[in-house]
Scaffold this motif. Structure first.
Motif, PDB file in Angstrom:
ATOM      1  N   LEU A  96      -3.338   3.092  -5.068  1.00  0.00           N
ATOM      2  CA  LEU A  96      -2.774   2.858  -3.739  1.00  0.00           C
ATOM      3  C   LEU A  96      -2.138   1.474  -3.613  1.00  0.00           C
ATOM      4  O   LEU A  96      -1.632   1.123  -2.543  1.00  0.00           O
ATOM      5  CB  LEU A  96      -3.866   2.995  -2.670  1.00  0.00           C
ATOM      6  N   MET A 108      -9.724   6.340   4.433  1.00  0.00           N
ATOM      7  CA  MET A 108      -8.946   7.567   4.247  1.00  0.00           C
ATOM      8  C   MET A 108      -9.589   8.407   3.152  1.00  0.00           C
ATOM      9  O   MET A 108     -10.198   7.873   2.212  1.00  0.00           O
ATOM     10  CB  MET A 108      -7.505   7.241   3.882  1.00  0.00           C
ATOM     11  N   PHE A 114       0.707   4.324   0.734  1.00  0.00           N
ATOM     12  CA  PHE A 114       0.695   5.322   1.807  1.00  0.00           C
ATOM     13  C   PHE A 114       1.291   4.786   3.105  1.00  0.00           C
ATOM     14  O   PHE A 114       1.450   5.528   4.068  1.00  0.00           O
ATOM     15  CB  PHE A 114      -0.744   5.768   2.093  1.00  0.00           C
ATOM     16  N   CYS A 115       1.585   3.499   3.126  1.00  0.00           N
ATOM     17  CA  CYS A 115       1.922   2.849   4.394  1.00  0.00           C
ATOM     18  C   CYS A 115       3.427   2.823   4.601  1.00  0.00           C
ATOM     19  O   CYS A 115       4.197   2.549   3.686  1.00  0.00           O
ATOM     20  CB  CYS A 115       1.361   1.431   4.406  1.00  0.00           C
ATOM     21  N   TYR A 143       3.795   6.941  -1.357  1.00  0.00           N
ATOM     22  CA  TYR A 143       2.827   8.025  -1.564  1.00  0.00           C
ATOM     23  C   TYR A 143       3.472   9.378  -1.277  1.00  0.00           C
ATOM     24  O   TYR A 143       3.256  10.352  -2.004  1.00  0.00           O
ATOM     25  CB  TYR A 143       1.605   7.810  -0.662  1.00  0.00           C
ATOM     26  N   CYS A 193      -5.544  11.237   4.365  1.00  0.00           N
ATOM     27  CA  CYS A 193      -4.344  10.590   3.849  1.00  0.00           C
ATOM     28  C   CYS A 193      -3.208  11.618   3.844  1.00  0.00           C
ATOM     29  O   CYS A 193      -3.268  12.612   3.118  1.00  0.00           O
ATOM     30  CB  CYS A 193      -4.571  10.039   2.452  1.00  0.00           C
ATOM     31  N   THR A 194      -2.241  11.373   4.675  1.00  0.00           N
ATOM     32  CA  THR A 194      -1.151  12.332   4.848  1.00  0.00           C
ATOM     33  C   THR A 194       0.160  11.676   4.447  1.00  0.00           C
ATOM     34  O   THR A 194       0.504  10.615   4.970  1.00  0.00           O
ATOM     35  CB  THR A 194      -1.085  12.786   6.319  1.00  0.00           C
ATOM     36  N   CYS A 197       0.857  -1.183   0.000  1.00  0.00           N
ATOM     37  CA  CYS A 197       0.000   0.000   0.000  1.00  0.00           C
ATOM     38  C   CYS A 197       0.896   1.238   0.000  1.00  0.00           C
ATOM     39  O   CYS A 197       1.763   1.378   0.869  1.00  0.00           O
ATOM     40  CB  CYS A 197      -0.910  -0.013   1.228  1.00  0.00           C
ATOM     41  N   GLU A 219      -9.766   1.870   2.038  1.00  0.00           N
ATOM     42  CA  GLU A 219      -9.210   3.199   1.794  1.00  0.00           C
ATOM     43  C   GLU A 219     -10.031   4.008   0.813  1.00  0.00           C
ATOM     44  O   GLU A 219      -9.915   5.243   0.761  1.00  0.00           O
ATOM     45  CB  GLU A 219      -7.768   3.084   1.320  1.00  0.00           C
ATOM     46  N   TYR A 266      -6.877  12.036  -1.001  1.00  0.00           N
ATOM     47  CA  TYR A 266      -5.783  11.734  -1.925  1.00  0.00           C
ATOM     48  C   TYR A 266      -5.679  12.880  -2.931  1.00  0.00           C
ATOM     49  O   TYR A 266      -6.691  13.466  -3.315  1.00  0.00           O
ATOM     50  CB  TYR A 266      -6.055  10.422  -2.661  1.00  0.00           C
TER      51      TYR A 266
END
Lengths: 506, 217
Positions: free
Chosen positions: A336, A364, A230-231, A407, A399-400, A228, A326, A367
């Motif tokens: 993602l 989340m 964003f992880c 990401y 989503c940061t 993923c 997500e 995006y």
């Protein structure tokens, strides 16, 4: 050697405290949420077992003010202090390390965590820290590094333990090479619950239906999927490592029998699947632990658990299943790298709830590509799933981009970041350009959390009572009030900010 | 997102009672040798990650799969028929031979069981590559598609039958035949094997920067 593994109290201008939260994020909360840092707790246990004098120094869980925490640390005069970094608290840590090295110049400061491990030079240039651990296996590295520092005055030049970036002198940094990505987790000890004062983490956690609850020593580090974008458990430097079923079962048994734990959560990025999941469930049943009044829970992903496994988990008294939803559109899921399709989410939730599990959705929004249509689709889907009883609880985050995840790097490459001040990366506001105004995403968050007070959701929960399951009664009458309090807290955290400079749409 | 045509099964080639190679339409799907995907029967609730067995320039995608009891997705794919649709996502991963200059290096590939899949893709895609492939298997029949590897470069370490190139596990073989420290070493298989082989190669002087791992679950 005197080793402090330290989490300083960090308070923002709104009086909220920075708490380590899911996926090692730091978020600021008014209502505390204490998550045991599992890997660091294993490190503390291991170092103690090696004969070190270890100070478990979580100023948040110990409810200390910063001043009290700092004074206590200075008075203890550690040889080594270990901190855990993540993007939104980096500037705090850099200031803290400067101050600490001024007060205790002989103390070796070791930075761990996913931000500094991916940019070690940045941290070593921004503050006088001595070592950055570039491995996620903090316990394995520290159990080698600490004795080496104790034995060798020339450790800065002589140390060859992989996965470190070491300050040799004011001008020179030294990297020791790639770290071992796959470790045998059976070598790392179970967390010593007394050492880490486990009860401090046993009540203030929204995921527990019953208390005292606790986090198990994770069976998977970091994530079996690990894709993923964003992880922070994603990157060429990371993969997963596994702990044995038997070893973990032994720990569960001790937690229940010796500590009276009533809910156990395993915060592995993604828990076992397939044969290992079934063996674990069978093990709980064989040992009679499924009838000891303790619920079990874990993180999973859609597409991992089949019906035979879910049935066994249910029989073994598993309850809480945390799963990331997500988005509800295929484009976002593909971008993602989620590796599942929208229909699989629904199929899996139907399966979980058929067997009485309580799915918790982590959603989340925000995006940098997310359109109004995609956002509306997510809100609609989430509300429908909640109203139909296919999920019991949810949490929504912005989503940061953090910790130089794919990401994050994508946001940097595409020029969509609205700030380069790490203090802004605290997940309290959107910090990327988006195709629609930021307010739309905040409104979506309110719409999704609003489910908790919607009569359709409440009626559905009443409907569950007909199942006769104790957990459904507990959910409505015990957990419900706590959940409402936390929903207010989350809403405040995620929507209080509305700084004009950051909210301008693209 | 543009609509992509469905990936249909072209064939299922059974290598043993439990292991097979499933070939599906590639369409415009692009991946590098060594990458993997998530794959499952169409509209199935379960999927799994599989390394790509075929080479990136072949007109189809192939996956080497072992269907263990209880592995619902793998068992369903084993029963697939020509024309059945599958769901595919990816590609993922950085278990790659990325830099062109690296292709002139000497490689050591270590795999157990179907962990050989990414190495099969490497060998198909980089025909001139200088490699030694150490493959741990339980039985002789698990030496899949032997003819695809250059004679003398493939070493079968067979642990539960007599025969093959070496009797024992891959770690036993590597103890008797240490790796040259300048080899780029790639390890693929289950977690415990990956951790053990990594330690062994480090003891033999292979720098950690020359070790790449891919773990199966």
């Amino acid at each position: 050697m005197r080793i402090a593994i330290s989490y300083p109290p960090i308070v923002n201008e709104r009086g909220q405290v920075a708490m380590v939260s899911q996926n090692r994020n730091v978020q600021y909360f008014k209502i505390p949420t204490y998550l045991l840092p599992v890997v660091h707790a294993q490190a503390a246990t291991w170092l103690r077992d090696l004969g070190c004098d270890v100070r478990w120094d979580d100023g948040n869980a110990q409810r200390k003010s910063f001043g009290d925490w700092y004074a206590g640390l200075l008075a203890w005069r550690p040889d080594i202090v270990v901190f855990e970094s993540t993007t939104p608290v980096m500037t705090f840590y850099w200031r803290l390390v400067k101050r600490l090295k001024g007060d205790l110049p002989g103390t070796v400061v070791v930075m761990t965590g996913y931000h500094s491990m991916r940019r070690p030079e940045e941290t070593l240039q921004a503050c006088p820290a001595d070592v950055v651990v570039q491995s996620n296996h903090v316990d394995f590295v520290l159990r080698k590094l600490v004795p080496f520092i104790a034995e060798r005055a020339d450790w800065r030049t002589a140390c060859t333990i992989e996965g470190l970036c070491i300050r040799v002198d004011d001008q020179t940094l030294r990297a020791t090479g790639a770290f071992k990505r796959v470790e045998d987790l059976n070598l790392s000890p179970d967390i010593d619950r007394d050492l880490v004062e486990w009860k401090r983490y046993a009540y203030e956690n929204g995921n527990y239906l019953r208390t005292p609850g606790t986090y198990a020593t994770s069976v998977i580090r970091d994530c079996t999927f690990g894709k993923c974008t964003f992880c922070r458990y994603n990157g060429p430097d990371l993969t997963f490592s596994v702990r044995s079923v038997e070893r973990s079962l032994n720990e569960y048994q001790r937690l229940i029998e010796d500590y009276g734990v009533r809910e156990i959560f395993d915060d592995s990025g993604v828990w076992y699947r397939g044969e290992q999941a079934r063996a674990f469930a069978r093990g709980l049943i064989d040992r009679g632990l499924h009838k000891r009044g303790c619920y079990f829970g874990f993180n999973t992903r859609f597409g991992y658990l089949d019906e035979e496994t879910v049935a066994l988990l249910s029989k073994a008294n598993f309850r809480f299943v945390l799963v990331g939803l997500e988005a509800a559109d295929a484009e976002t899921l593909t971008r993602l790298n989620k590796g599942y399709l929208p229909h699989q989410a629904r199929q899996n939730l139907e399966l979980f709830t058929r067997y009485g599990l309580h799915p918790h959705l982590t959603i989340m929004v925000g995006y940098y590509w997310q359109t109004a249509e995609q956002l509306a689709g997510t809100v609609h889907t989430v509300r429908e799933l909640m109203f139909k009883g296919l999920a019991r609880t949810l949490q929504v985050t912005l989503c940061t981009p953090l910790d130089f995840t794919p990401y994050h790097r994508e946001c940097l490459a595409n020029g969509v970041l609205l700030t380069d001040d790490y203090d802004d990366f605290d997940m309290s506001k959107l910090i990327v350009k988006t195709p629609i105004p930021h307010e739309a995403y905040y409104r979506a968050i309110r719409d999704m959390y609003g489910v908790a007070v919607d009569p359709r959701f409440l009626l559905r929960q009443l409907g569950f009572l007909a199942s006769g399951r104790v957990r459904d009664w507990e959910f409505l009458f015990r957990y419900g009030w706590r959940a409402l309090r936390r929903v207010r807290n989350h809403l405040y955290n995620l929507t209080a900010h509305n700084e004009p400079t950051l909210s301008a749409p693209r | 997102m543009p609509d992509t045509p469905p990936h249909l099964v072209q064939s299922v080639r059974h290598l043993t009672a439990t292991t097979y190679v499933i070939r599906i339409d590639r369409h415009a799907f692009r991946a590098q040798a060594g990458q993997h995907v998530t794959l499952g029967p169409h509209r199935f609730a379960i999927n799994r990650e599989y390394s790509i067995y075929s080479a990136p320039d072949e007109p189809f995608l192939e996956f080497l799969i072992k269907a263990r009891p209880g592995s619902e997705s793998a068992l369903a794919l084993q029963r697939a028929r020509t024309g059945d649709e599958v769901d595919l996502a990816g590609p993922y991963g950085e278990f790659l031979i990325a830099a062109p200059a690296d292709r002139a290096r000497r490689y050591l590939f270590v795999a157990t069981g179907v962990g050989i899949a990414p190495f099969h893709s490497f060998v198909r895609h980089y025909p001139g590559i200088d490699y030694r492939l150490v493959h741990g298997v339980s039985r002789l029949e698990d030496r899949y598609d032997l003819a695809d590897y250059e004679r003398g470069r493939y070493v079968a370490c067979v642990s539960r039958e007599t025969g093959g190139d070496f009797a024992g596990r891959v770690t036993d073989y590597l103890r008797e035949h240490p790796a040259e420290p300048d080899r780029l070493c790639y390890i693929c298989g289950h977690s415990a094997m990956v951790a053990n082989v990594y330690d062994l190669l480090r003891e033999q002087g292979v720098p950690s920067d020359n070790l790449l791992t891919e773990t199966f679950f």
